[in-house]
Every structure is written in C-alpha cells, then in structure tokens.
Design a protein around this motif. Structure first.
Motif, PDB file in Angstrom:
ATOM      1  N   TYR A   1      -4.874   2.126  14.475  1.00  0.00           N
ATOM      2  CA  TYR A   1      -4.663   3.032  13.041  1.00  0.00           C
ATOM      3  C   TYR A   1      -3.203   2.458  12.303  1.00  0.00           C
ATOM      4  CZ  TYR A   1      -7.906   6.193  15.377  1.00  0.00           C
ATOM      5  OH  TYR A   1      -9.166   6.836  15.761  1.00  0.00           O
ATOM      6  N   ILE A   2      -3.533   2.141  10.962  1.00  0.00           N
ATOM      7  CA  ILE A   2      -2.338   1.929  10.265  1.00  0.00           C
ATOM      8  C   ILE A   2      -2.375   3.015   9.309  1.00  0.00           C
ATOM      9  CG2 ILE A   2      -1.387   0.314   8.584  1.00  0.00           C
ATOM     10  CD1 ILE A   2      -3.235  -1.684   9.837  1.00  0.00           C
ATOM     11  N   GLY A   3      -0.957   3.634   9.519  1.00  0.00           N
ATOM     12  CA  GLY A   3      -0.732   5.033   8.631  1.00  0.00           C
ATOM     13  C   GLY A   3      -0.794   6.362   9.280  1.00  0.00           C
TER      14      GLY A   3
ATOM     15  N   LEU B   1       0.874  -1.086  -0.024  1.00  0.00           N
ATOM     16  CA  LEU B   1       0.048  -0.109   0.072  1.00  0.00           C
ATOM     17  C   LEU B   1       0.958   1.232  -0.010  1.00  0.00           C
ATOM     18  CD1 LEU B   1      -2.999  -0.794   2.585  1.00  0.00           C
ATOM     19  CD2 LEU B   1      -2.816  -0.708  -0.062  1.00  0.00           C
ATOM     20  N   GLU B   2       0.528   2.094  -0.598  1.00  0.00           N
ATOM     21  CA  GLU B   2       1.054   3.609  -0.858  1.00  0.00           C
ATOM     22  C   GLU B   2       0.066   4.654  -0.080  1.00  0.00           C
ATOM     23  OE1 GLU B   2       1.961   5.155  -4.722  1.00  0.00           O
ATOM     24  OE2 GLU B   2       3.384   6.429  -3.964  1.00  0.00           O
ATOM     25  N   PHE B   3       0.871   5.017   0.967  1.00  0.00           N
ATOM     26  CA  PHE B   3       0.275   6.204   1.632  1.00  0.00           C
ATOM     27  C   PHE B   3       0.772   7.655   1.174  1.00  0.00           C
ATOM     28  CE2 PHE B   3       0.261   2.440   3.807  1.00  0.00           C
ATOM     29  CZ  PHE B   3      -1.100   2.370   4.529  1.00  0.00           C
ATOM     30  N   ASP B   4      -0.293   8.481   1.146  1.00  0.00           N
ATOM     31  CA  ASP B   4       0.094  10.033   0.582  1.00  0.00           C
ATOM     32  C   ASP B   4       0.786  10.959   1.554  1.00  0.00           C
ATOM     33  OD1 ASP B   4      -2.112  10.645   1.972  1.00  0.00           O
ATOM     34  OD2 ASP B   4      -3.221  11.315   0.152  1.00  0.00           O
TER      35      ASP B   4
ATOM     36  N   THR C   1      -7.342  15.998  16.611  1.00  0.00           N
ATOM     37  CA  THR C   1      -6.746  16.118  15.234  1.00  0.00           C
ATOM     38  C   THR C   1      -5.844  15.026  14.995  1.00  0.00           C
ATOM     39  OG1 THR C   1      -6.871  18.403  15.580  1.00  0.00           O
ATOM     40  CG2 THR C   1      -5.287  17.497  13.860  1.00  0.00           C
ATOM     41  N   ALA C   2      -6.125  14.131  13.760  1.00  0.00           N
ATOM     42  CA  ALA C   2      -5.416  13.334  13.120  1.00  0.00           C
ATOM     43  C   ALA C   2      -4.117  13.880  12.823  1.00  0.00           C
ATOM     44  CB  ALA C   2      -6.066  12.321  12.117  1.00  0.00           C
ATOM     45  N   ARG C   3      -2.828  12.939  13.360  1.00  0.00           N
ATOM     46  CA  ARG C   3      -1.569  13.570  12.944  1.00  0.00           C
ATOM     47  C   ARG C   3      -0.923  12.440  12.948  1.00  0.00           C
ATOM     48  NH1 ARG C   3      -1.184  18.723  15.063  1.00  0.00           N
ATOM     49  NH2 ARG C   3      -2.598  19.445  16.627  1.00  0.00           N
ATOM     50  N   GLY C   4       0.621  12.880  12.233  1.00  0.00           N
ATOM     51  CA  GLY C   4       1.626  11.665  12.171  1.00  0.00           C
ATOM     52  C   GLY C   4       1.293  10.783  10.910  1.00  0.00           C
ATOM     53  N   HIS C   5       0.791  11.337   9.762  1.00  0.00           N
ATOM     54  CA  HIS C   5       0.446  10.431   8.589  1.00  0.00           C
ATOM     55  C   HIS C   5       1.769   9.725   7.993  1.00  0.00           C
ATOM     56  CE1 HIS C   5      -3.405  12.468   9.020  1.00  0.00           C
ATOM     57  NE2 HIS C   5      -3.976  11.373   8.373  1.00  0.00           N
ATOM     58  N   TYR C   6       1.496   8.504   7.862  1.00  0.00           N
ATOM     59  CA  TYR C   6       2.863   7.909   7.066  1.00  0.00           C
ATOM     60  C   TYR C   6       3.057   8.308   5.330  1.00  0.00           C
ATOM     61  CZ  TYR C   6       5.851   4.229   5.137  1.00  0.00           C
ATOM     62  OH  TYR C   6       6.836   3.644   4.666  1.00  0.00           O
ATOM     63  N   LYS C   7       4.078   8.385   4.900  1.00  0.00           N
ATOM     64  CA  LYS C   7       4.113   8.879   3.551  1.00  0.00           C
ATOM     65  C   LYS C   7       5.042   7.694   3.024  1.00  0.00           C
ATOM     66  CE  LYS C   7       4.953  12.311   0.042  1.00  0.00           C
ATOM     67  NZ  LYS C   7       5.204  13.748  -0.324  1.00  0.00           N
TER      68      LYS C   7
ATOM     69  N   LEU D   1     -10.256   0.731   5.111  1.00  0.00           N
ATOM     70  CA  LEU D   1      -9.615   1.824   4.414  1.00  0.00           C
ATOM     71  C   LEU D   1     -10.291   3.028   4.413  1.00  0.00           C
ATOM     72  CD1 LEU D   1      -8.553  -1.075   3.019  1.00  0.00           C
ATOM     73  CD2 LEU D   1      -7.519   0.410   1.160  1.00  0.00           C
ATOM     74  N   THR D   2      -9.477   4.341   4.511  1.00  0.00           N
ATOM     75  CA  THR D   2      -9.958   5.510   4.576  1.00  0.00           C
ATOM     76  C   THR D   2      -9.306   6.306   3.553  1.00  0.00           C
ATOM     77  OG1 THR D   2     -10.726   5.245   6.966  1.00  0.00           O
ATOM     78  CG2 THR D   2     -10.505   7.694   5.834  1.00  0.00           C
ATOM     79  N   LYS D   3      -9.980   7.183   2.650  1.00  0.00           N
ATOM     80  CA  LYS D   3      -9.512   8.138   1.586  1.00  0.00           C
ATOM     81  C   LYS D   3      -8.799   6.977   0.502  1.00  0.00           C
ATOM     82  CE  LYS D   3     -10.284  11.891   3.387  1.00  0.00           C
ATOM     83  NZ  LYS D   3     -11.059  12.710   2.707  1.00  0.00           N
ATOM     84  N   MET D   4      -9.864   6.473  -0.404  1.00  0.00           N
ATOM     85  CA  MET D   4      -9.515   5.455  -1.659  1.00  0.00           C
ATOM     86  C   MET D   4      -8.652   5.787  -2.165  1.00  0.00           C
ATOM     87  SD  MET D   4     -10.994   3.014   0.198  1.00  0.00           S
ATOM     88  CE  MET D   4     -10.834   1.733  -1.016  1.00  0.00           C
ATOM     89  N   ASP D   5      -7.619   6.565  -2.147  1.00  0.00           N
ATOM     90  CA  ASP D   5      -6.622   6.729  -3.362  1.00  0.00           C
ATOM     91  C   ASP D   5      -5.406   5.965  -3.071  1.00  0.00           C
ATOM     92  OD1 ASP D   5      -6.206   8.526  -0.989  1.00  0.00           O
ATOM     93  OD2 ASP D   5      -5.355  10.099  -2.346  1.00  0.00           O
ATOM     94  N   LEU D   6      -5.687   5.210  -1.574  1.00  0.00           N
ATOM     95  CA  LEU D   6      -4.355   4.246  -1.678  1.00  0.00           C
ATOM     96  C   LEU D   6      -4.410   3.322  -2.907  1.00  0.00           C
ATOM     97  CD1 LEU D   6      -5.422   3.169   1.649  1.00  0.00           C
ATOM     98  CD2 LEU D   6      -3.513   4.289   1.510  1.00  0.00           C
ATOM     99  N   ALA D   7      -2.919   3.032  -3.338  1.00  0.00           N
ATOM    100  CA  ALA D   7      -2.725   2.619  -4.532  1.00  0.00           C
ATOM    101  C   ALA D   7      -1.996   1.164  -4.090  1.00  0.00           C
ATOM    102  CB  ALA D   7      -1.813   3.392  -5.407  1.00  0.00           C
ATOM    103  N   PRO D   8      -2.360   0.088  -5.038  1.00  0.00           N
ATOM    104  CA  PRO D   8      -1.528  -1.022  -4.850  1.00  0.00           C
ATOM    105  C   PRO D   8      -0.145  -1.074  -5.509  1.00  0.00           C
ATOM    106  CG  PRO D   8      -3.059  -1.331  -6.584  1.00  0.00           C
ATOM    107  CD  PRO D   8      -3.408   0.188  -6.035  1.00  0.00           C
ATOM    108  N   HIS D   9       1.191  -1.766  -5.003  1.00  0.00           N
ATOM    109  CA  HIS D   9       2.201  -1.910  -5.587  1.00  0.00           C
ATOM    110  C   HIS D   9       2.814  -3.095  -5.577  1.00  0.00           C
ATOM    111  CE1 HIS D   9       3.718   2.485  -6.270  1.00  0.00           C
ATOM    112  NE2 HIS D   9       2.594   2.835  -5.716  1.00  0.00           N
TER     113      HIS D   9
END
Length: 361
Positions: free
Chosen positions: A267-269, A134-137, A277-283, A353-361
């Motif tokens: 939470y994952i990511g 999974l790719e996270f933005d 407030t949600a913080r610390g998002h993985y990129k 999955l939240t925000k479905m622009d997650l992409a398979p790699h």
C-alpha cells in the motif's frame, strides 16, 4: 532567467520565466581567456557574490529564440537537446566538490567554497512542466498493488521518497500515523499477526519503521520532518541495524534489523488493515517513491536524492515517480522500474489508485 545576445542583429534580449522582459541594442560579446565563474563577479574580483539558490545553468553558442527559451524554461533539457549546447550544469550532483557538466564538452565546474558542498535538496520537479506528485487527503486516498516476490527481501532494504506532509485533524482517531508505504497488514480479520514492513511519519514528524504490530515495535528516527515543507526521507535496513535519513543526512539508528516479509499487498499512502480496518492514511504530497533490494550507502542516498532515476538502475526493486499524468485521462500509477517476479522483464509493478480525488502537483 535568460539573456540572448544576437550580435548579427545588434540585439540583447532578456527573459524572465520564459517570457520576454526587455531588450537593448548591442552586439558586444567580450571573449576572454580567464576562467568562467558561477556565483560571483569574476575570477579576480572578490565581490558581486550571488545569494540564494541556483539551478539549471546553461550556456549555448547561439542566440536562442523566444520560443526555444519558453519551451525549456520549466523542464530539464532532454538528453537529445545538444545542438549548440556548450555547457549545462543541472546542479543535481548532490554530493562532492564538482558540478558536473551534462553537455558533451565535459566542462565540470569546481566548487570553490566549503559551504557549497551543502547541496540544497528539492523535489525533483513536481512543480515543473511534465512532472507531477500525488496529494493524499489523509482520509481514504491510497494506492495498492498485489503481492510480488520481488518485494520480499533478504536482510537488506532501502525505502526513500520525497514528502511534503500535512497535519491531520487532531480529532481524527487515525491521526497519529501518516504512512508513506507499507507491505503487509497489522492484523487480519481473524486476529492473526501479519505485520509487514513499511515507512511512515508520525504526527510529530518522526520517521517510523515497522518491526512488529505494536507501537513499541515501531522504530523511530531522532530527526524530524516539518509539516508543509519538502523533505527527502529514507530508511535503510541491513544486517547490523536500521538507519534513518532526512535530506540526505543521518537522522537516527537502531540496532534492530527486522524485515517482515509477507504475501500481502503493498500500500502507498496507508497501512494495511488492523483487524480489518484501514489505518494510518498519509496526508500531504508524495513523490519519487523508491524501494531497493540493497542497503544504500549515505553517499548513494545523497547523490541520487535530487534527481530522477532511469530504467535499469541496479538494485532498484520498485520506483514510482508519479509523473505519468494524462491531462485527458488523469493520473496513471505507472511504475518506472521494478519487474514482477518470474514475469515479463519489461513489465512494471503498477499500483492501482483508489479514491480518484488524488490530484497531480
């Protein structure tokens, strides 16, 4: 790469990346009583050494067809694919002095050079057919699942994953932390401390583990992870301390061994919330996330880092391989192991999955 010798039809065919790459007329197969050697010219010739990385070595007792070679060029062999398989070294051992043969013949190969014990770790096939990551933005992509009692632990915990992180925008106020997984929150809306446990990378590539809500209470590894590269990372907590690992090697320790069990979501990511407030998002890209209810040893971490796990592995509380991708319906965040507490033992701890622009790699 592959070569198929068909003595009956006087043909030797070559293949690269599963595609035909030429053929010659020949029916010669030089059988001998000497040992088989992988990585150099022969058992009595000190030369012709291979330089590079090698994987998935297979020997068959027949000339494989072009269709058969193409079908299995980019994947590990399924367990049932044994007809005519003489030897199969998938090189996923990760530890020790032998490359185990996965065929029924048990032709394990002995490693003859001390350097060969430095097994090269690579992500378990995010770039191979049928296997994904999974790719996270780094902005709003994440997965979550409800609290489950099996995700609270008594004195011992191991978290491990494959990561290929990316740097976040330096102007982003959230750029310091890239959270791999966290169960719990920093602060709820009322300001009550609810700090959980979790593993993250900071902006400098150090591993971090939560033991409290303030930055000073984030344990830090001594080793670092480089952006844009695949690395296996792990943290182990037991009754004596907290231990970090990068690519199967020790990467720092702390005498602190705090596990903040809680009844919050996992939470994952990203982190939980800090004052709402949600913080610390993985990129970056994330794969093979595993949570264990025991303190894995260095040998266990190194041995299993480069391979997928199977259902029923003891001590595995939760496991997401991120390989459940349907080309028509997209990604399904299905857990490969880990049953809800008090529920169906065949159920899984599925993540939404939240925000479905997650992409398979």
């Amino acid at each position: 790469v592959a070569v198929a010798v068909d003595a009956l039809n006087n043909t030797v065919a070559f293949y690269i990346n599963g595609q035909p790459a030429g053929s010659v007329e020949s029916n010669v197969i030089n059988n001998t009583a000497t040992p088989l050697v992988i990585g150099r010219k022969g058992p009595t010739v000190d030369g012709g050494y291979f330089k590079g990385v090698m994987d998935e070595v297979r020997v068959w007792d027949h000339a494989r067809t072009a269709a058969q070679i193409g079908q299995f060029a980019n994947i590990q062999l399924p367990a049932a694919t044994t007809d005519g398989l003489i030897a199969y070294w998938n090189c996923n051992d990760g530890l020790g002095w032998e490359a185990g043969d996965r065929s029924v013949n048990g032709l394990d190969a002995a490693l003859m050079s001390p350097d060969l014990t430095d097994w090269t770790y690579g992500p378990m096939a995010p770039f191979r057919t049928g296997m994904y990551a999974l790719e996270f933005d780094g902005v709003d992509d994440y997965l979550q699942l409800p609290h489950d009692a099996n995700l609270n632990f008594v004195n011992r915990l191991t978290i491990e994953a494959w990561v290929c992180p990316e740097a976040k925008d330096s102007a982003d106020p959230d750029e310091f932390m890239r959270t791999i997984v966290m169960k719990g929150d920093n602060l709820d809306d009322g300001g009550t401390v609810l700090t959980g446990y979790g593993l993250a990378l900071d902006r400098n590539g150090y591993l971090r583990f939560w033991t409290g809500p303030t930055p000073a209470e984030l344990l830090q590894s001594s080793g670092q992870v480089a952006d844009g590269e695949w690395h296996h990372v792990a943290v182990v907590v037991d009754g004596t301390g907290t231990f970090f690992y990068i690519d199967g090697q020790p990467a720092g320790t702390s005498a602190v061994h705090v596990l903040n069990n809680n009844t919050e979501k996992l939470y994952i990511g990203r982190q939980g919330t800090s004052a709402g407030t949600a913080r610390g998002h993985y990129k970056g890209i994330l794969d093979e996330l595993r949570i264990w209810d025991d303190a894995r040893t260095p040998d266990e971490i190194a041995q299993m880092a480069g391979r997928q796990l199977f259902h029923g592995v003891g001590g595995l509380a939760a496991y997401w391989s991120f390989n459940h991708y349907d080309p028509e319906n997209g990604l399904v965040a299905q857990a490969d192991a880990g049953a809800p507490a008090g529920g169906d033992p065949d159920a899984r701890l599925e993540a939404v999955l939240t925000k479905m622009d997650l992409a398979p790699h």
